[in-house]
Design a protein around this motif. Structure first.
Motif: not given
Length: 232
Positions: A53-69, A173-183
């Protein structure tokens, strides 16, 4: 995936039916959902499955600042990409319940392409200037349609594949932050959108199901305010 491939009219490949019917909100038609796909990569651990998973940027127009696949919208060229391995028959059939054969193929390709673009991890291999996606280990999980009240909407398919098929190292690529493996617990602690939490629970249930009981299982559809129904 050639850049010069002809791009089909996205409206001509939309099997949305009731999911894509326009509704009125403040005098305007609801946005038409764009076809999209996300890929849940997992690896088993003593604490349960971990998901990429990775975190979308806080300034993203769609679903900002949340972890996504990792995932995103289908591109026209995705329809024409030649895979390294084809989709399993069961996955193809599940996708084609609400998609043309061309779109079903494009959805799987889009999930693999977006994975590579967002994380640097490859499910496939490079071939010259292009990339051949490995679709052979992909299975179908569920579908979710963004509520009609949202100005940005997606008709998203969630697919799954084992992390052991991945090649390369995480290099976002900078599109997602905090990329990694999450339980599951770590993902919830990191802030999930309600629909992502529901899809994650669907995945956990899928992972806990015996393989011989997966064929013929009811396929989940989430739409509206994350209401779960069965795909018809």
């Amino acid at each position: 995936m050639p850049d010069d491939a002809p791009r089909p009219d996205p409206r001509a490949d939309n099997p949305g039916g009731a999911d894509a019917e326009p509704s009125r909100r403040r005098g305007r038609r609801a946005a038409r959902p764009r076809h999209a796909a996300a890929l849940i990569l997992w690896r088993d651990t003593p604490a349960g499955p971990e998901m990429l998973m990775g975190r979308r940027h806080a300034k993203s127009r769609f679903m900002p600042n949340v972890l996504v696949f990792p995932g995103g919208a289908v591109d026209g060229a995705d329809h024409y990409a030649k895979p390294l391995t084809p989709l399993p028959e069961a996955t193809r059939i599940a996708l084609e319940r609400k998609a043309t054969p061309s779109l079903a193929h494009a959805l799987a390709v889009a999930a693999v392409r977006e994975l590579f673009e967002e994380t640097g991890l490859a499910l496939g291999e490079r071939r010259g200037a292009g990339f051949a996606p490995d679709l052979g280990g992909i299975e179908y999980l569920c579908r979710a349609v963004t509520p009609a009240s949202s100005p940005i909407r997606f008709n998203a398919r969630f697919l799954v594949a084992p992390g052991e098929r991945l090649k390369g190292d995480i290099a976002g690529s900078g599109e997602l932050d905090d990329l990694g493996w999450y339980t599951r617990d770590a993902a919830h602690a990191g802030h999930l959108a309600p629909i992502t939490a529901l899809v994650m629970e669907e995945f956990i249930a899928w992972r806990c199901t015996a393989p011989d009981r997966l064929p013929g299982r009811p396929l989940a559809l989430f739409r509206g305010l994350e209401v779960k129904t069965v795909e018809r």
